[in-house]
Scaffold this motif. Structure first.
Motif, PDB file in Angstrom:
ATOM      1  N   LYS A 291     -21.819  -2.197 -13.991  1.00  0.00           N
ATOM      2  CA  LYS A 291     -22.706  -2.985 -14.846  1.00  0.00           C
ATOM      3  C   LYS A 291     -22.722  -2.455 -16.286  1.00  0.00           C
ATOM      4  O   LYS A 291     -22.527  -3.214 -17.244  1.00  0.00           O
ATOM      5  CB  LYS A 291     -24.136  -2.964 -14.284  1.00  0.00           C
ATOM      6  CG  LYS A 291     -24.236  -3.434 -12.846  1.00  0.00           C
ATOM      7  CD  LYS A 291     -25.667  -3.438 -12.369  1.00  0.00           C
ATOM      8  CE  LYS A 291     -26.307  -2.053 -12.306  1.00  0.00           C
ATOM      9  NZ  LYS A 291     -25.730  -1.162 -11.287  1.00  0.00           N
ATOM     10  N   SER A 292     -22.951  -1.154 -16.409  1.00  0.00           N
ATOM     11  CA  SER A 292     -22.992  -0.574 -17.760  1.00  0.00           C
ATOM     12  C   SER A 292     -21.646  -0.745 -18.447  1.00  0.00           C
ATOM     13  O   SER A 292     -21.565  -1.119 -19.618  1.00  0.00           O
ATOM     14  CB  SER A 292     -23.339   0.905 -17.689  1.00  0.00           C
ATOM     15  OG  SER A 292     -24.597   1.089 -17.100  1.00  0.00           O
ATOM     16  N   THR A 293     -20.597  -0.465 -17.697  1.00  0.00           N
ATOM     17  CA  THR A 293     -19.258  -0.582 -18.261  1.00  0.00           C
ATOM     18  C   THR A 293     -19.018  -1.991 -18.797  1.00  0.00           C
ATOM     19  O   THR A 293     -18.459  -2.167 -19.887  1.00  0.00           O
ATOM     20  CB  THR A 293     -18.209  -0.241 -17.189  1.00  0.00           C
ATOM     21  OG1 THR A 293     -18.539   1.028 -16.624  1.00  0.00           O
ATOM     22  CG2 THR A 293     -16.822  -0.184 -17.784  1.00  0.00           C
TER      23      THR A 293
ATOM     24  N   ALA B  80     -28.941  -4.908 -23.452  1.00  0.00           N
ATOM     25  CA  ALA B  80     -29.892  -3.898 -22.997  1.00  0.00           C
ATOM     26  C   ALA B  80     -29.461  -3.362 -21.641  1.00  0.00           C
ATOM     27  O   ALA B  80     -29.204  -4.113 -20.714  1.00  0.00           O
ATOM     28  CB  ALA B  80     -31.289  -4.503 -22.908  1.00  0.00           C
ATOM     29  N   ASP B  81     -29.325  -2.034 -21.560  1.00  0.00           N
ATOM     30  CA  ASP B  81     -28.914  -1.406 -20.308  1.00  0.00           C
ATOM     31  C   ASP B  81     -30.129  -0.740 -19.684  1.00  0.00           C
ATOM     32  O   ASP B  81     -30.590   0.293 -20.154  1.00  0.00           O
ATOM     33  CB  ASP B  81     -27.823  -0.366 -20.580  1.00  0.00           C
ATOM     34  CG  ASP B  81     -27.156   0.091 -19.287  1.00  0.00           C
ATOM     35  OD1 ASP B  81     -27.637  -0.307 -18.201  1.00  0.00           O
ATOM     36  OD2 ASP B  81     -26.164   0.833 -19.377  1.00  0.00           O
ATOM     37  N   GLU B  82     -30.651  -1.346 -18.646  1.00  0.00           N
ATOM     38  CA  GLU B  82     -31.852  -0.852 -17.968  1.00  0.00           C
ATOM     39  C   GLU B  82     -32.952  -0.475 -18.968  1.00  0.00           C
ATOM     40  O   GLU B  82     -33.396   0.678 -18.998  1.00  0.00           O
ATOM     41  CB  GLU B  82     -31.498   0.330 -17.066  1.00  0.00           C
ATOM     42  CG  GLU B  82     -30.494  -0.087 -16.008  1.00  0.00           C
ATOM     43  CD  GLU B  82     -30.232   1.025 -14.998  1.00  0.00           C
ATOM     44  OE1 GLU B  82     -31.194   1.725 -14.659  1.00  0.00           O
ATOM     45  OE2 GLU B  82     -29.088   1.166 -14.567  1.00  0.00           O
ATOM     46  N   PRO B  83     -33.369  -1.430 -19.767  1.00  0.00           N
ATOM     47  CA  PRO B  83     -34.335  -1.117 -20.830  1.00  0.00           C
ATOM     48  C   PRO B  83     -35.677  -0.651 -20.274  1.00  0.00           C
ATOM     49  O   PRO B  83     -36.426   0.023 -20.965  1.00  0.00           O
ATOM     50  CB  PRO B  83     -34.506  -2.437 -21.577  1.00  0.00           C
ATOM     51  CG  PRO B  83     -34.106  -3.489 -20.598  1.00  0.00           C
ATOM     52  CD  PRO B  83     -33.059  -2.869 -19.728  1.00  0.00           C
TER      53      PRO B  83
HETATM   54 MG   LIG Z   1     -25.478   2.024 -15.522  1.00  0.00          MG
END
Ligand SMILES: [Mg+2]
Ligand SMILES: Nc1ncnc2c1ncn2[C@@H]1O[C@H](COP(=O)(O)OP(=O)(O)O)[C@@H](O)[C@H]1O
Lengths: 254, 385
Positions: free
Chosen positions: A46-48, A170-173
């Motif tokens: 997901k982050s990637t 937004a990554d896990e804001p």
């Molecule tokens: Mg991640």
């Protein structure tokens, strides 16, 4: 109109001569005004995905078009400019410069950008306005280490907004926040979205995802399924939305 | 932003500021020392008067005259020198300093010292640190060291054991001299000194009588060089330098030190910047994530070093003179300059040229080091705690 178009995106990390295919032929697009949630198990990429489509990391293969521009063809400098002016970023644990006040951190991207073409006073004014909107005007002149996690995350939202970006990533804001702060921050993001800013966010939180217009479920670097929600309108719908989304996620193997 | 970083966490920068100041001060002290050794200023502390030209010519004539003690022969050579220069249109007076070794006595104290008498000079041409110039043939000036050894003061009468018996002289003043490690007595030009006892001399000095301007002085100097050969014709500065014989050595040390200092500054800058980068990886990645490109990051980090460099330079320039006094004056004192030296501080070199060299070194190495931030990916912003 599509603000983001992703075609056959692949991302491979090579660690100790071993290939790790994190993203495998991902295809999707995001149109203007959407609020897309990306969900999936930990380590699924997901982050990637977020980093590669926003030009923070290079892609191994495929094509990413942001506002019609092929980001693989842009130089480091052009990419930085694009991130500065057209994209906003919020991370789970975001760094701010310790030696600057909260306000100075928020207006930092504006001082770097040539987009707005304004005096420092005007920039500060806009910074204050954003902080007022997010209810953190009281901490404008505080040091970074004097404020709480929730306040800091809202400051990050202010910072991501200062250059009026087309899209926020937004990554896990809300990942590091408690329930109350998390709800408040999500409410702010939803407000931004209804004001026209496109948002793409990674989350583990069904409540967070339930506020979005679409959820993409990703497993092992592939989009396994998509779930469309109506535009979120009022709190009374919330329970129903969450329940429906939860059911769908169960099907996906959540 | 860079200034803010320094002001809000000065401790992190303390050691590097200290290193910069130290390095820069060492260089500046050496610069001032070499410049002083090269300046005519030093001639005074050899107990000489500051002449326009120093000539190491006719040394055989001088030597034989000294050995045989023929005053006329010395005067003849001086006249010859004056005539030769007059022929090429330069008017002036030649003079020479002569040495004689005598026993000195005052009370129970007695020792042998070098004494000095000028031929064709007057005692008022020299510099005295205390008291006045000898006015009469029976008056002398002595150095601090001689005063100490004899336990004599200004106004006391000392005895010089000359060839025709003991002669009393009144001490009228103190002067300083780096000749004979600070031992010396200056006689009045008409003192009853027997030239048959001469033990040595310096080279001829020559003074223009028509006080020409700097440009004319330079032209004349060239002419005299053409006549007698470059290596035999010296300015006061060159003479002083040759007399101490350390000008070139200190110059070499200066450049060696400069080289070392440049390397040290580069290393310190490099290591400090590397540690900054390591510590601020998260911040750098964040800046990149929100749209700063590498060159703005480099500029931000370099600016810190520039600020530190400028501040250190200013401090170093300010303290270099007192430090020179503290560190170098004792050396001059050991060599006999009891009253210290007037340092030749070349403002251009001390305040501009050398600080700039070191500042440029700092900038180059901090730019090169901070280019390393290129390898920090924006995506690291979230993965680093
Ligand atoms: Mg991640
Ligand atoms: N910079 C990197 N270098 C090498 N491998 C990485 C890097 N970032 C992520 N990975 C790998 O990619 C995979 C997906 O990571 P990530 O996108 O962070 O997953 P998620 O955000 O869904 O939890 C993981 O196996 C992780 O080990």
């Amino acid at each position: 109109m599509n603000i983001l178009e992703v075609k056959d995106l692949c991302k491979t990390y090579i660690i100790n001569k071993r290939q790790n295919n994190v993203l495998k032929n991902v295809n999707f697009s995001v149109s203007e005004g959407e609020m897309v949630a990306i969900m999936g198990p930990s380590g699924s990429g997901k982050s990637t995905l977020l980093y590669t489509v926003s030009g923070m990391d290079t892609l191994t293969a495929g094509e990413v078009k942001f506002c019609g521009k092929d980001i693989a063809k842009l130089s480091e400098k052009e990419l930085a400019g694009l991130r500065l002016d057209e994209m906003g970023f919020i991370f789970q644990q975001m760094h701010m410069l310790k030696n600057l006040t909260v306000l100075d951190n928020i207006i930092l991207p504006a001082t770097q950008s040539e987009k707005a073409n304004e005096t420092r006073k005007e920039t500060v004014q806009r910074g204050h306005e954003l902080m007022r909107k997010l209810g953190i005007i009281d901490i404008a002149d505080n040091d970074i280490n004097e404020v709480s996690g929730g306040q800091l995350q809202r400051a990050c939202i202010c910072r991501s907004m200062i250059n009026n970006p087309k899209m926020i990533f937004a990554d896990e804001p809300t990942g590091a926040l408690n329930r109350t702060s998390s709800d408040e921050v999500m409410a702010e993001l939803a407000k931004l979205n209804s004001d026209g800013t496109t948002i793409m966010l990674v989350t583990h939180d069904v409540k967070v995802a339930a506020r979005c217009t679409r959820v993409m479920y990703i497993v092992d670097g592939n989009i396994k399924g998509e779930y469309n929600l109506n535009r979120y309108e009022n709190e009374s719908q919330m329970r129903e939305r969450e329940r429906a989304l939860n059911n769908w996620l169960m099907e996906m193997g959540w | 932003m860079a200034l803010n970083d320094i002001l809000s966490a000065p401790k992190r920068f303390l050691s590097i500021i200290f290193t910069y100041i130290l390095c820069m001060t060492i260089v500046l002290v050496l610069v001032t020392t070499t410049n002083t050794l090269r300046s005519g200023e030093l001639v005074n502390i050899f107990g000489l008067h500051e002449s326009d030209v120093f000539l190491s010519i006719y040394s055989e004539d001088i030597l034989s005259a000294v050995v045989s003690g023929e005053r006329e022969k010395l005067e003849g050579t001086m006249t010859r020198l004056e005539t030769e220069l007059e022929e090429i249109g330069i008017e002036g007076e030649a003079s020479i300093e002569l040495f004689i070794k005598y026993n000195l006595k005052h009370g129970d104290n007695m020792f042998k010292s070098m004494t000095l008498i000028g031929l064709n000079t007057t005692t008022d041409m020299y510099i005295y640190n205390e008291g006045t110039a000898p006015q009469n043939p029976n008056e002398v000036a002595i150095t601090q060291l001689v005063a100490e050894k004899l336990d004599a003061e200004i106004g006391d009468t000392i005895i010089v054991c000359q060839e025709h018996g003991e002669v009393e002289y009144l001490v009228t003043g103190y002067y300083q001299s780096m000749n004979n490690l600070g031992e010396g007595v200056r006689f009045h030009q008409d003192a009853p000194v027997d030239f048959s006892m001469l033990s040595g001399s310096l080279s001829f000095q020559f003074d223009y009588t028509d006080s020409p301007d700097e440009k004319t002085k330079e032209e004349r100097f060239k002419k005299i060089e053409d006549l007698y050969g470059e290596e035999n014709v010296m300015t006061a500065g060159e003479f002083a330098e040759r007399s101490t014989g350390v000008g070139d050595a200190i110059d070499a040390i200066k450049y060696l030190t400069l080289g070392l200092v440049i390397i040290i500054i580069m290393l310190v800058t490099l290591l400090t910047e590397r540690s900054f980068i390591a510590k601020e990886q998260g911040e750098i990645a964040t800046l990149k994530a929100i749209g700063f490109n590498t060159s703005s990051v480099v500029a931000w980090h370099t600016l810190r070093f520039v600020i530190i460099g400028v501040v250190s330079s200013i401090i170093a320039v300010l303290i270099s003179t007192p430090v020179t006094n503290l560190a170098i004056t004792p050396v001059f004192k050991m060599m006999g300059a009891a009253y210290g030296v007037n340092y030749e501080v070349n403002l251009l070199e001390v305040a501009v040229i050398y600080p700039t060299i070191l500042l440029v070194t700092t900038i180059i190495s901090s730019v090169l080091t901070s280019l390393y931030t290129k390898t920090i990916k924006p995506s690291q912003a979230s993965s680093i705690e």
